[in-house]
Design an enzyme around this catalytic site. Structure first.
Site, short mmCIF file in Angstrom:
data_model
loop_
_atom_site.label_atom_id
_atom_site.label_comp_id
_atom_site.label_asym_id
_atom_site.label_seq_id
_atom_site.Cartn_x
_atom_site.Cartn_y
_atom_site.Cartn_z
N ALA A 51 1.01 -1.40 0.16
CA ALA A 51 0.15 0.04 0.10
C ALA A 51 0.61 1.30 0.25
O ALA A 51 2.31 1.47 0.16
CB ALA A 51 -1.30 0.26 1.19
N LYS A 55 4.27 1.57 -6.09
CA LYS A 55 4.88 0.51 -6.86
C LYS A 55 4.26 -0.96 -7.17
O LYS A 55 4.92 -1.12 -8.37
CB LYS A 55 6.26 0.40 -6.09
CG LYS A 55 6.80 1.89 -5.92
CD LYS A 55 7.69 1.15 -4.67
CE LYS A 55 8.28 2.38 -3.58
NZ LYS A 55 7.07 3.74 -2.79
N ASP A 70 0.69 -9.95 8.15
CA ASP A 70 2.53 -8.53 7.77
C ASP A 70 3.49 -9.88 7.48
O ASP A 70 3.39 -11.09 8.21
CB ASP A 70 2.58 -9.26 10.05
CG ASP A 70 3.68 -9.25 10.49
OD1 ASP A 70 4.47 -8.31 9.56
OD2 ASP A 70 4.12 -8.35 11.33
N ASP A 107 9.08 -2.47 0.43
CA ASP A 107 9.09 -0.91 0.84
C ASP A 107 8.61 -0.68 1.74
O ASP A 107 7.80 -0.85 2.07
CB ASP A 107 8.82 0.04 -0.71
CG ASP A 107 8.15 1.09 -0.08
OD1 ASP A 107 9.46 1.88 0.10
OD2 ASP A 107 7.31 1.93 -0.42
N CYS A 160 12.01 5.48 2.80
CA CYS A 160 12.17 6.67 2.31
C CYS A 160 12.17 7.66 3.52
O CYS A 160 12.03 8.69 3.48
CB CYS A 160 10.26 7.49 2.16
SG CYS A 160 9.32 6.85 2.93
#
Length: 285
Positions: free
Chosen positions: A78, A82, A131, A149, A202
Site C-alpha cells: 500500500a 510501486k 504481516d 518498501d 523513504c
C-alpha cells in the site's frame, strides 16, 4: 524539548537537533527541499487509469529485475503505486502478489489495483492482508523477485504535518529499524535461490537504511548486495523505462552508501527521499 531526567526527547526541536547532527551543514538546504511540495509523475499501466507517484519511487520499482521472474511479491504494497509499476513490467505468464499488513491501507491498495490496472493484468495479481514479517513462518522459499518498501520514519511527511512532528522521537527510528529487519529477514527467507530482493525506504537515517541492509549480509552468507554500477549497467531496458520519469542526467549524483544508495530532493530536483539496496540470493553449489 523536555529536559526531564530520563525523558525521551520529542517534538520539532528534537527532530531538528537529530537531523542537524546527521546532515551537519547540509541539513538546512535538505530541510527546505523536503518542505517543498513534490511533483508526482503520471504512471499508466497499459490501458489502466493514470496514477501519480514520486519519480524516485518509479525508479526503485524499475530497479527490481523481473526477467524470468515467474512469481513476484510486493511485501508492503500500500498504497499501491510501486505495485502498478511491477505489474506493468512483469513478463507474460508471471504473477504478482501484493501484500499489506494494515487493513485500512489494504482497502486503499485494493482500490488502486482495481482502478489502475487493466483486467487482463489484474487476473495475475493476488491481494493479501497480513504481516510480511510472519510470511517466512507460513511459506517456504517460492518467490523469484521481492520488493520490500518498508514502513519507515518518512521524514518528509513528518515535517509537513504538525501533529506527527510534535509526536516525533528518536525512539521511533530505533523501533522502525527493528520492524524493518523483521520484514527484510522474512523476505530473504522466502526468496528463491538466484532471486532478487529490493529493500527500500523513504527514510533519511542510516539506521533504517544501510544499517538494516548490513544486517542481512551478516546474517545470511548467501546474500549478495548488487553494486550500483552493476545494477544500472545490466539494465539497459531499465534505463529506457526510467527515462520518462526520472532525469537520467541525475544518475551520477546518486548518493552511494556503504550498501545501496539514496536519492534526496536537494540534489535530485525534488525527487525522493528514497533509499534502496538490491540483493541477490546465491544459488546452491
Amino acid at each position: 524539548m523536555s529536559k526531564n531526567k530520563g525523558a525521551s526527547p520529542r517534538g520539532a526541536e528534537a527532530f531538528e537537533e537529530y537531523y542537524a547532527s546527521v546532515f551537519a551543514e547540509r541539513w538546512q538546504g535538505l530541510k527546505a527541499a523536503l518542505l517543498k511540495e513534490s511533483e508526482p509523475k503520471e504512471f499508466k499501466a497499459q490501458e489502466g487509469a493514470a496514477y501519480f507517484l514520486d519519480s524516485a519511487s518509479v525508479l526503485a520499482a524499475i530497479s527490481l529485475p523481473l526477467e524470468k521472474a515467474n512469481k513476484i511479491l510486493d511485501m508492503c504494497a500500500a498504497p499501491g503505486g510501486k505495485s502498478l509499476v511491477l505489474a506493468s513490467r512483469m513478463e507474460r505468464g508471471a504473477s504478482l502478489r501484493c501484500n499489506e499488513r494494515s487493513f485500512d491501507r489494504f482497502q486503499r491498495l485494493k482500490k488502486v489495483v482495481a482502478e489502475n490496472l487493466p483486467a487482463s493484468v489484474q487476473e495475475r495479481v493476488q491481494l493479501s492482508c497480513g504481516d510480511g514479517a510472519l510470511l517466512c513462518k507460513k511459506e517456504d522459499a517460492s518467490y523469484d523477485a521481492i520488493l520490500l518498501d518498508a514502513p519507515c520514519s518518512s521524514e518528509r511527511h513528518v515535517l509537513n504535518d504538525p501533529k506527527y512532528l510534535a509526536e516525533w522521537s528518536p525512539a521511533r527510528v530505533k523501533s522502525l529499524a527493528m520492524q524493518q529487519w523483521a520484514l527484510l529477514s522474512s523476505a530473504f527467507r522466502i526468496l528463491n535461490e538466484g532471486g532478487h530482493l529490493l529493500y527500500s525506504t523513504c527514510a533519511l537515517d542510516r539506521a533504517e537504511n544501510e544499517g538494516v541492509a548490513e544486517r542481512l549480509l551478516k546474517k545470511f552468507p548467501e546474500a549478495r548486495a548488487v553494486p550500483v554500477q552493476e545494477l544500472f549497467a545490466a539494465q539497459e531496458k531499465g534505463r529506457k523505462e526510467i527515462a520518462p520519469f526520472f532525469d537520467l542526467s541525475l544518475l551520477p549524483k546518486f548518493e552511494e552508501k556503504t550498501l545501496g544508495f539514496s536519492i534526496l530532493p536537494d540534489m535530485q530536483g525534488g525527487a525522493g527521499p528514497i533509499y534502496f539496496c538490491l540483493f541477490q540470493k546465491a544459488s546452491a553449489k
